[in-house]
Design an enzyme around this catalytic site. Structure first.
Site, PDB file in Angstrom:
ATOM      1  N   SER A  42       0.686  -1.203   0.145  1.00 66.94           N
ATOM      2  CA  SER A  42      -0.031  -0.092  -0.009  1.00 66.94           C
ATOM      3  C   SER A  42       0.748   1.139  -0.169  1.00 66.94           C
ATOM      4  O   SER A  42       0.402   2.253  -0.699  1.00 66.94           O
ATOM      5  CB  SER A  42      -1.012  -0.030   1.111  1.00 66.94           C
ATOM      6  OG  SER A  42      -0.234  -0.207   2.552  1.00 66.94           O
ATOM      7  N   ASP A 331      -4.180   7.237   8.157  1.00 68.80           N
ATOM      8  CA  ASP A 331      -5.313   6.217   8.462  1.00 68.80           C
ATOM      9  C   ASP A 331      -4.676   5.366   9.705  1.00 68.80           C
ATOM     10  O   ASP A 331      -3.477   5.782  10.321  1.00 68.80           O
ATOM     11  CB  ASP A 331      -6.070   5.519   7.635  1.00 68.80           C
ATOM     12  CG  ASP A 331      -5.227   4.649   6.789  1.00 68.80           C
ATOM     13  OD1 ASP A 331      -4.083   4.290   7.013  1.00 68.80           O
ATOM     14  OD2 ASP A 331      -5.781   3.915   5.713  1.00 68.80           O
ATOM     15  N   HIS A 334      -1.393   3.941   7.354  1.00 65.84           N
ATOM     16  CA  HIS A 334      -0.828   4.551   6.421  1.00 65.84           C
ATOM     17  C   HIS A 334      -0.512   6.002   6.546  1.00 65.84           C
ATOM     18  O   HIS A 334      -1.066   6.671   7.177  1.00 65.84           O
ATOM     19  CB  HIS A 334      -1.764   4.405   5.257  1.00 65.84           C
ATOM     20  CG  HIS A 334      -2.148   3.065   4.925  1.00 65.84           C
ATOM     21  ND1 HIS A 334      -3.306   2.545   4.948  1.00 65.84           N
ATOM     22  CD2 HIS A 334      -1.104   1.955   4.270  1.00 65.84           C
ATOM     23  CE1 HIS A 334      -3.327   1.184   4.533  1.00 65.84           C
ATOM     24  NE2 HIS A 334      -2.075   0.830   3.810  1.00 65.84           N
TER      25      HIS A 334
END
Ligand SMILES: *[C@@H]1O[C@H](CO)[C@@H](O)[C@H](O)[C@H]1NC(C)=O
Ligand SMILES: *[C@@H]1O[C@H](CO)[C@@H](O)[C@H](O)[C@H]1NC(C)=O
Ligand SMILES: *[C@@H]1O[C@H](CO)[C@@H](O)[C@H](O)[C@H]1NC(C)=O
Ligand SMILES: *[C@@H]1O[C@H](CO)[C@@H](O)[C@H](O)[C@H]1NC(C)=O
Length: 366
Positions: A42, A331, A334
């Site tokens: 990610s 978040d 991340h």
């Protein structure tokens, strides 16, 4: 005045029509650029997960708000590290591989997939793991050879820079902690497999001509909000098991890369020390103008460590801070665009103690 404007207009028109390589409004000589290929999870995913069936996505508000004004699938409020690297290297934004079947690889392409691991077992069924990303790369390489011929393709792939950031999900995915696969092995054996799969990937890219690699170790994995939230009683402590795996990984990685540098002739590595760059900044947040480094900007539960930002996975309730650039984490797991940029600068031009023996700027110039 009107004449001057008209002159400018025609000048621009002619200029753009004759420029074969217009990037960020500048005309660069054709074939002078160095392509950028990206592998990972990610942290580096520009939206590949939008193109297959998975719940691990970030293609909805408030992801992307700070920069793109819409959500691209990047797991942050704006740009990711590869976007900044592309900008510094005078390349356009590097697109997700799965976005299109009509591929143009001359500037490179991005294979990274949110939640992917170096091991096929990590988040299996929801991600494109490292091996799958490598198989996409091989397809791209073959296609390029058919398009431009062996010689030009070889030049492109040997001049290119390859960024690979993988392994964190093999250690910190909440699924890992309870997975039977993980518990089949000792920690040392498990780490050895992660490193083995990473070095196999480097060797395969090397066989196709790749020489310049940007590689990354692990930061303090146990301190990301989603991991801290696993600590019973939420005492503020980090989740030690994850940090422990990170330490084993970093020691094994450093050894494995030293071996590769000896074995693979002509290999040039930019090894970025995430452990050093992130711990220095997390320990001195004010110095780097962060107000909050323990809690995510967007999410729910302790430390906003539940992956609920955007309210698309079950529970619609989540909290969102007003200024993401005050936060280290955007978040539950991340980093924010501001953090991404800060780290991208260190990867691009950091001194050898943080990115070495080469930094990315030097790899692009080499
Ligand atoms: C792992 O399993 C234990 C015991 O069943 C459970 O309490 C815990 O919530 C699980 N952890 C995760 C991250 O799923
Ligand atoms: C790569 O990972 C698989 C598990 O997905 C493991 O069986 C294999 O041994 C690993 N390869 C290396 C070279 O460690
Ligand atoms: C990070 O670096 C510190 C200081 O060198 C070291 O004590 C720690 O074990 C490292 N952590 C990881 C995850 O490598
Ligand atoms: C790394 O090197 C730079 C320049 O030589 C120096 O300013 C910096 O303090 C060093 N950082 C660490 C953590 O050693």
């Amino acid at each position: 005045m009107a004449g001057l404007l008209r002159f400018r207009f025609y000048f621009l028109l002619i200029f753009s029509a004759t420029c074969l390589n217009l990037v960020h409004g500048r005309c660069l000589p054709k074939n002078q650029h160095v392509a950028l290929f990206i592998f990972g999870y990610s942290l580096f995913d520009p939206g590949n997960n939008n193109y297959f069936n998975t719940f691990v996505r970030a293609n909805y508000w408030p992801y992307g708000e700070q920069f793109f004004k819409y959500s691209t699938g990047r797991f942050t409020d704006g740009r990711i590290i590869p976007d900044f690297i592309a900008e510094y290297a005078n390349l356009p934004l590097i697109p997700p591989y799965l976005q299109s079947i009509n591929h143009q690889f001359t500037y490179g392409v991005n294979f990274a997939s949110g939640a992917a691991g170096a091991l096929a077992e990590t988040n299996q069924g929801f991600v494109k793991d490292l091996k799958t990303q490598l198989s996409y790369f091989k397809d791209a390489e073959k296609l390029m050879r058919q398009k431009v011929g062996d010689a030009e393709a070889k030049t492109l792939f040997s001049k290119a820079v390859y960024l690979i950031s993988i392994g964190a999900n093999d250690y910190v995915s909440p699924f890992t902690v309870n997975s039977t696969f993980y518990h089949t092995f000792s920690k040392q054996e498990y780490v050895k497999m992660v490193i083995g799969n990473l070095t196999d990937t480097i060797k395969e890219i090397y066989k196709k001509g790749g020489r310049k690699f940007g590689l990354f170790n692990m930061g303090t994995l146990g301190c990301i909000p989603t991991m801290k939230a696993l600590v019973p009683g939420n005492t503020g402590a980090c989740f030690e098991e994850a940090t422990e795996l990170g330490k084993l990984h970093n020691a094994a990685l450093s050894e494995a890369l030293q071996e590769l540098e000896i074995k693979l002739v002509g290999l040039k590595l930019a090894k970025h020390d995430f452990n050093m760059s992130t711990s220095e900044r997390l320990n001195n947040p004010q110095k780097y103008s962060f107000k909050e480094v323990n809690i995510g900007c967007c999410g729910s539960g302790p430390y906003r460590g539940i992956f609920s930002c955007g309210g698309k996975r079950g529970g619609a309730e989540f909290e969102l801070c007003s200024n993401p650039s005050d936060y280290w984490y955007f978040d539950s797991s991340h980093i924010s665009e501001k953090t991404q940029k800060l780290l991208a600068e260190l990867i691009w031009s950091g001194s050898p103690n943080i990115t070495g023996p080469y930094n990315l700027k030097q790899l692009f110039e080499a």
